[in-house]
Design a protein around this motif. Structure first.
Motif, mmCIF file in Angstrom:
data_model
loop_
_atom_site.group_PDB
_atom_site.id
_atom_site.type_symbol
_atom_site.label_atom_id
_atom_site.label_comp_id
_atom_site.label_asym_id
_atom_site.label_seq_id
_atom_site.Cartn_x
_atom_site.Cartn_y
_atom_site.Cartn_z
ATOM 1 N N GLY A 93 0.821 -1.203 0.000
ATOM 2 C CA GLY A 93 0.000 0.000 0.000
ATOM 3 C C GLY A 93 0.852 1.249 0.000
ATOM 4 O O GLY A 93 2.066 1.200 -0.194
ATOM 5 N N HIS A 94 0.183 2.371 0.236
ATOM 6 C CA HIS A 94 0.833 3.683 0.297
ATOM 7 C C HIS A 94 0.471 4.355 1.619
ATOM 8 O O HIS A 94 -0.635 4.176 2.131
ATOM 9 C CB HIS A 94 0.335 4.594 -0.835
ATOM 10 C CG HIS A 94 0.887 4.237 -2.166
ATOM 11 N ND1 HIS A 94 0.298 3.311 -2.980
ATOM 12 C CD2 HIS A 94 1.986 4.681 -2.818
ATOM 13 C CE1 HIS A 94 1.006 3.195 -4.090
ATOM 14 N NE2 HIS A 94 2.037 4.026 -4.020
ATOM 15 N N VAL A 95 1.389 5.166 2.121
ATOM 16 C CA VAL A 95 1.137 5.994 3.299
ATOM 17 C C VAL A 95 1.301 7.438 2.854
ATOM 18 O O VAL A 95 2.318 7.804 2.268
ATOM 19 C CB VAL A 95 2.100 5.656 4.458
ATOM 20 C CG1 VAL A 95 1.834 6.560 5.651
ATOM 21 C CG2 VAL A 95 1.965 4.183 4.837
ATOM 22 N N ARG A 96 0.269 8.240 3.147
ATOM 23 C CA ARG A 96 0.263 9.640 2.704
ATOM 24 C C ARG A 96 -0.174 10.555 3.846
ATOM 25 O O ARG A 96 -0.779 10.127 4.815
ATOM 26 C CB ARG A 96 -0.703 9.805 1.537
ATOM 27 C CG ARG A 96 -0.308 9.031 0.304
ATOM 28 C CD ARG A 96 -1.285 9.303 -0.838
ATOM 29 N NE ARG A 96 -0.890 8.625 -2.045
ATOM 30 C CZ ARG A 96 -1.381 7.462 -2.444
ATOM 31 N NH1 ARG A 96 -2.287 6.854 -1.723
ATOM 32 N NH2 ARG A 96 -0.970 6.909 -3.564
ATOM 33 N N ALA A 97 0.086 11.833 3.659
ATOM 34 C CA ALA A 97 -0.370 12.852 4.608
ATOM 35 C C ALA A 97 -1.868 13.052 4.427
ATOM 36 O O ALA A 97 -2.364 13.118 3.304
ATOM 37 C CB ALA A 97 0.369 14.159 4.369
ATOM 38 N N TYR A 104 4.902 0.725 0.589
ATOM 39 C CA TYR A 104 5.461 -0.311 1.451
ATOM 40 C C TYR A 104 4.975 -1.665 0.962
ATOM 41 O O TYR A 104 3.990 -1.776 0.231
ATOM 42 C CB TYR A 104 5.044 -0.107 2.918
ATOM 43 C CG TYR A 104 3.590 -0.422 3.172
ATOM 44 C CD1 TYR A 104 3.199 -1.709 3.560
ATOM 45 C CD2 TYR A 104 2.609 0.541 3.007
ATOM 46 C CE1 TYR A 104 1.859 -2.008 3.778
ATOM 47 C CE2 TYR A 104 1.279 0.248 3.231
ATOM 48 C CZ TYR A 104 0.914 -1.028 3.613
ATOM 49 O OH TYR A 104 -0.408 -1.323 3.821
ATOM 50 N N GLU A 105 5.693 -2.699 1.370
ATOM 51 C CA GLU A 105 5.298 -4.074 1.086
ATOM 52 C C GLU A 105 5.796 -4.937 2.230
ATOM 53 O O GLU A 105 6.949 -4.828 2.641
ATOM 54 C CB GLU A 105 5.903 -4.542 -0.232
ATOM 55 C CG GLU A 105 5.404 -5.890 -0.669
ATOM 56 C CD GLU A 105 5.884 -6.261 -2.057
ATOM 57 O OE1 GLU A 105 6.131 -7.451 -2.269
ATOM 58 O OE2 GLU A 105 6.019 -5.360 -2.910
ATOM 59 N N VAL A 106 4.918 -5.773 2.767
ATOM 60 C CA VAL A 106 5.267 -6.684 3.852
ATOM 61 C C VAL A 106 4.819 -8.089 3.489
ATOM 62 O O VAL A 106 3.861 -8.269 2.741
ATOM 63 C CB VAL A 106 4.636 -6.244 5.195
ATOM 64 C CG1 VAL A 106 5.303 -4.997 5.737
ATOM 65 C CG2 VAL A 106 3.141 -6.008 5.059
ATOM 66 N N GLU A 107 5.538 -9.065 4.014
ATOM 67 C CA GLU A 107 5.217 -10.474 3.770
ATOM 68 C C GLU A 107 4.335 -10.983 4.910
ATOM 69 O O GLU A 107 4.748 -10.951 6.069
ATOM 70 C CB GLU A 107 6.493 -11.306 3.695
ATOM 71 C CG GLU A 107 7.373 -10.977 2.518
ATOM 72 C CD GLU A 107 6.753 -11.363 1.189
ATOM 73 O OE1 GLU A 107 6.059 -12.396 1.131
ATOM 74 O OE2 GLU A 107 6.956 -10.620 0.217
ATOM 75 N N ILE A 108 3.147 -11.441 4.548
ATOM 76 C CA ILE A 108 2.199 -11.956 5.531
ATOM 77 C C ILE A 108 1.567 -13.214 4.953
ATOM 78 O O ILE A 108 1.208 -13.233 3.774
ATOM 79 C CB ILE A 108 1.089 -10.926 5.817
ATOM 80 C CG1 ILE A 108 1.695 -9.623 6.292
ATOM 81 C CG2 ILE A 108 0.116 -11.451 6.850
ATOM 82 C CD1 ILE A 108 0.720 -8.489 6.349
ATOM 83 N N GLU A 137 -3.548 -8.837 -3.226
ATOM 84 C CA GLU A 137 -4.114 -8.295 -4.459
ATOM 85 C C GLU A 137 -4.717 -6.912 -4.301
ATOM 86 O O GLU A 137 -4.879 -6.195 -5.270
ATOM 87 C CB GLU A 137 -5.166 -9.264 -5.006
ATOM 88 C CG GLU A 137 -4.564 -10.596 -5.394
ATOM 89 C CD GLU A 137 -5.597 -11.556 -5.942
ATOM 90 O OE1 GLU A 137 -6.640 -11.098 -6.435
ATOM 91 O OE2 GLU A 137 -5.341 -12.764 -5.880
ATOM 92 N N MET A 138 -5.072 -6.541 -3.092
ATOM 93 C CA MET A 138 -5.720 -5.250 -2.865
ATOM 94 C C MET A 138 -4.839 -4.393 -1.958
ATOM 95 O O MET A 138 -4.446 -4.838 -0.884
ATOM 96 C CB MET A 138 -7.080 -5.464 -2.215
ATOM 97 C CG MET A 138 -7.930 -4.248 -2.175
ATOM 98 S SD MET A 138 -9.622 -4.815 -1.892
ATOM 99 C CE MET A 138 -10.236 -3.468 -0.989
#
Length: 153
Positions: free
Chosen positions: A3-7, A40-44, A79-80
């Protein structure tokens, strides 16, 4: 998961936000930092129920700039995208966002209770003092969190 993190105010991407993913027992699954585009990308493990914390790291130049955020009880999905918006320190966007920031501090307090981190606690206390809550219940929670982090410094 990605996903993305934004202000929250200007929707610009935020660099170097720590994204931490926990199981229900608050054991850490994975951690990543956002890139220059706020990605960001995390492995879950697929389909696992997780809690995700978005926060700064005390050693970074943006340590005092952003309030934390948390998303609880999310099913991991590759995917989302899972995007998040953060408030700047000292900014009051709306009551729900201010409550979300408190929840971010609660998650940090719960996941660091075994190991006091004085450096993080100092930045957390500084940011907490700049967070405006509009109800007595939330003001009480804020005071309790502030005392918790001040006791760790």
């Amino acid at each position: 998961m990605f996903g993305h993190v934004r202000a929250i105010d200007d929707k610009k991407p935020i660099f170097m936000i720590k994204v931490s993913v926990y199981r229900g027992d608050l054991s850490l699954i994975d951690r990543a930092y956002t890139d220059e585009e706020g990605r960001y990308e995390v492995e879950i493990p697929e389909g696992e129920l997780v809690t995700i914390g978005f926060d700064t790291h005390y050693s970074l130049t943006n340590a005092d700039d952003w309030q934390p955020s948390v998303i609880a009880n999310v099913i991991a999905d590759d995917e989302m995208p899972l995007d998040r918006y953060l408030m700047r320190r000292g900014q009051v966007f709306d009551e729900a966002s201010a409550m979300d920031a408190l929840n971010g501090y609660v998650l940090t307090a719960a996941t660091t209770h075994r190991r006091a981190d004085a450096s993080y606690a100092a930045t957390a206390a500084n940011r907490l003092t700049m967070l405006k809550q509009h109800t007595l219940v939330l003001q009480s929670l804020q005071r309790t969190l502030l005392e918790h982090f001040e006791n760790q410094t």
